[in-house]
Design an enzyme around this catalytic site. Sequence first.
Site, PDB file in Angstrom:
ATOM      1  CE1 TYR A 132      -6.797  -7.070  -6.922  1.00  0.00           C
ATOM      2  CE2 TYR A 132      -6.616  -8.467  -4.994  1.00  0.00           C
ATOM      3  CZ  TYR A 132      -6.563  -7.222  -5.570  1.00  0.00           C
ATOM      4  OH  TYR A 132      -6.290  -6.121  -4.800  1.00  0.00           O
ATOM      5  CE  LYS A 186      -7.995  -1.681   5.333  1.00  0.00           C
ATOM      6  NZ  LYS A 186      -8.664  -1.669   4.009  1.00  0.00           N
ATOM      7  NE  ARG A 232      -3.606  -2.260   2.701  1.00  0.00           N
ATOM      8  CZ  ARG A 232      -3.341  -3.430   3.257  1.00  0.00           C
ATOM      9  NH1 ARG A 232      -2.138  -3.657   3.787  1.00  0.00           N
ATOM     10  NH2 ARG A 232      -4.249  -4.391   3.295  1.00  0.00           N
ATOM     11  CG  HIS A 245      -6.352  -9.178   1.297  1.00  0.00           C
ATOM     12  ND1 HIS A 245      -6.547  -9.468  -0.041  1.00  0.00           N
ATOM     13  CD2 HIS A 245      -6.125  -7.836   1.348  1.00  0.00           C
ATOM     14  CE1 HIS A 245      -6.454  -8.362  -0.750  1.00  0.00           C
ATOM     15  NE2 HIS A 245      -6.188  -7.369   0.063  1.00  0.00           N
ATOM     16  CG  HIS A 276      -4.856   0.758  -3.375  1.00  0.00           C
ATOM     17  ND1 HIS A 276      -4.080   0.503  -2.255  1.00  0.00           N
ATOM     18  CD2 HIS A 276      -5.859  -0.159  -3.329  1.00  0.00           C
ATOM     19  CE1 HIS A 276      -4.584  -0.507  -1.577  1.00  0.00           C
ATOM     20  NE2 HIS A 276      -5.665  -0.934  -2.209  1.00  0.00           N
ATOM     21  NE  ARG A 319      -3.039  -3.848  -1.153  1.00  0.00           N
ATOM     22  CZ  ARG A 319      -2.566  -4.715  -0.260  1.00  0.00           C
ATOM     23  NH1 ARG A 319      -1.261  -4.888  -0.153  1.00  0.00           N
ATOM     24  NH2 ARG A 319      -3.377  -5.415   0.511  1.00  0.00           N
TER      25      ARG A 319
END
Length: 241
Positions: A221, A79, A54, A212, A186, A189
């Site tokens: 994706y 995150k 990120r 994640h 972003h 990424r």
Amino acid sequence: MLDKPLEKTVDAIRSTKNRQIPVVLTQDEVKQIITLLEGVPQLVVKLLYGSGLRITEGVRLRVHDIDFEYKQITVRSGKGNKDRVTTFSEGLMPSLKDHLQRVRLIHEQDLQEGYGVVYLPNALSKKYPNASKEWGWQYAFPARSLSTDPRSEGTIRRHHIDQSLINKAIKVAVKKLGIVKKVSAHTFRHSFATHLLQRGTDIRTIQALLGHNDLETTMIYTHILKQGGEGVTSPLDDLNI
């Protein structure tokens, strides 16, 4: 709110946010944009695409989190306040090493002038009083000038670069190339994850590289490609730049 019991039972359904398909660049588009960039913005964008970082993770990267020997980057307090390890492009090593040599000279000059103290998270400055001046704790992409840290009592230090610097450089490059996609930091990424899928990397491996919590977040994706597989090397190495 009113501290009164409800007269009727409420069968409420929690609303869900619609998940949008992310904007993804082709490898040729990534190459064109990176080629137009130069200096620090180019290095940071190469990390975003080559390691799936990120933008906040990229600009906050510390020197000791870059492992040239094991070809990996450790992302601290990403995150969700989680740490993770992601891949690192071998092709990026020479230019990043040269960059860090220049950064080290700046740090040594700051120390000579009575500065060189970097911000440490989670009260580490109290636990390790001398760590804030150590080379390993310095930001890999420091700001050009010193500034007063508002979180301290007037301490002057060198912060990391502002992420707006990277986004502005990307915007200029995209405009010059005439790319009509809505591209931001972003987007690189998203492109990292998508291009790994194209190469057959396992979806759970990509989940770990991206950091994640939920596999469903990474599965978005597959809506672009609908394929999977095994093996991981940084997609930046495919570009030969």
